[in-house]
Design a protein around this motif. Structure first.
Motif, short mmCIF file in Angstrom:
data_model
loop_
_atom_site.label_atom_id
_atom_site.label_comp_id
_atom_site.label_asym_id
_atom_site.label_seq_id
_atom_site.Cartn_x
_atom_site.Cartn_y
_atom_site.Cartn_z
N THR A 155 48.23 46.12 40.40
CA THR A 155 47.79 44.84 40.98
C THR A 155 46.34 44.82 41.43
O THR A 155 45.79 43.76 41.67
CB THR A 155 48.65 44.47 42.19
OG1 THR A 155 48.52 45.49 43.19
CG2 THR A 155 50.10 44.28 41.80
N GLY A 156 45.71 45.95 41.55
CA GLY A 156 44.32 46.00 42.01
C GLY A 156 44.19 46.11 43.52
O GLY A 156 43.30 46.75 44.01
N LEU A 208 42.82 41.86 34.40
CA LEU A 208 42.92 40.46 34.82
C LEU A 208 41.67 40.12 35.62
O LEU A 208 41.13 40.97 36.33
CB LEU A 208 44.17 40.24 35.67
CG LEU A 208 45.50 40.55 34.98
CD1 LEU A 208 46.66 40.36 35.95
CD2 LEU A 208 45.69 39.69 33.75
N ASN A 209 41.24 38.89 35.50
CA ASN A 209 40.02 38.45 36.16
C ASN A 209 40.29 37.10 36.84
O ASN A 209 40.83 36.20 36.21
CB ASN A 209 38.91 38.29 35.11
CG ASN A 209 37.60 37.91 35.72
OD1 ASN A 209 37.19 38.47 36.71
ND2 ASN A 209 36.95 36.93 35.12
N PRO A 222 38.36 38.63 44.33
CA PRO A 222 39.11 37.37 44.28
C PRO A 222 40.59 37.61 43.97
O PRO A 222 40.93 38.41 43.10
CB PRO A 222 38.45 36.60 43.13
CG PRO A 222 37.10 37.23 42.96
CD PRO A 222 37.26 38.66 43.35
N ALA A 223 41.45 36.88 44.69
CA ALA A 223 42.89 36.97 44.48
C ALA A 223 43.32 35.96 43.43
O ALA A 223 42.69 34.92 43.24
CB ALA A 223 43.63 36.70 45.79
N THR A 246 41.23 40.56 41.07
CA THR A 246 40.41 40.90 39.91
C THR A 246 40.37 42.42 39.75
O THR A 246 40.20 43.15 40.71
CB THR A 246 38.98 40.35 40.09
OG1 THR A 246 39.05 38.93 39.93
CG2 THR A 246 38.02 40.92 39.08
N GLY A 247 40.55 42.86 38.52
CA GLY A 247 40.60 44.29 38.23
C GLY A 247 42.01 44.80 38.05
O GLY A 247 42.21 45.95 37.65
#
Length: 129
Positions: free
Chosen positions: A121-122, A22-23, A36-37, A7-8
């Motif tokens: 990708t965060g 993206l969440n 969270p992946a 997330t992020g």
């Protein structure tokens, strides 16, 4: 093997005008670096994939109608991602809830012709294979 996506993460659509985040929902997910992946199945518009500002694809009916009304001058309209299938490729070995983990380099397609790709990708330190 690629960097895990959480997330992020930031993504961009080839027909969008702005990046988007993206969440991934926290349950029943794996947490990576406290977030969270994602998996290759996380494609829900407005939930997992946020809009990319304005859409410039003439395959989008709202863009086509607005462009027609403007006598053929391309007229972008608000984006609502319409993801046509899972992210690909996913992790070769790492799964989350039975689905391949989402990693750097994965893309998905919008039904209006756009290609959605990750720009960040965060996750910083975590890889998935």
């Amino acid at each position: 093997m690629g960097t895990a996506t959480v997330t992020g993460a930031l993504a961009m659509c080839s027909f969008g005008v702005a990046p988007s985040s993206l969440n991934f929902l926290p349950t029943p997910k794996v947490m990576i670096e406290g977030r969270p992946a994602g998996t290759i199945a996380d494609i829900a518009p407005g939930v997992n994939v946020m809009p990319f500002g304005m859409c410039t694809s003439l395959s989008n009916p709202t863009v086509a109608a607005a462009t027609s009304a403007a006598l053929g001058v391309l007229t972008p309209m608000p984006c609502m991602p319409t993801i046509a299938g899972p992210w690909k490729p996913g992790a070769m070995k790492t799964t989350i809830g039975g689905k391949p983990a989402l990693t750097s380099g994965a893309t998905c397609n919008c039904a209006f012709g756009g290609v959605v790709s990750m720009t960040m990708t965060g996750a910083v330190r975590t890889t998935a294979g």
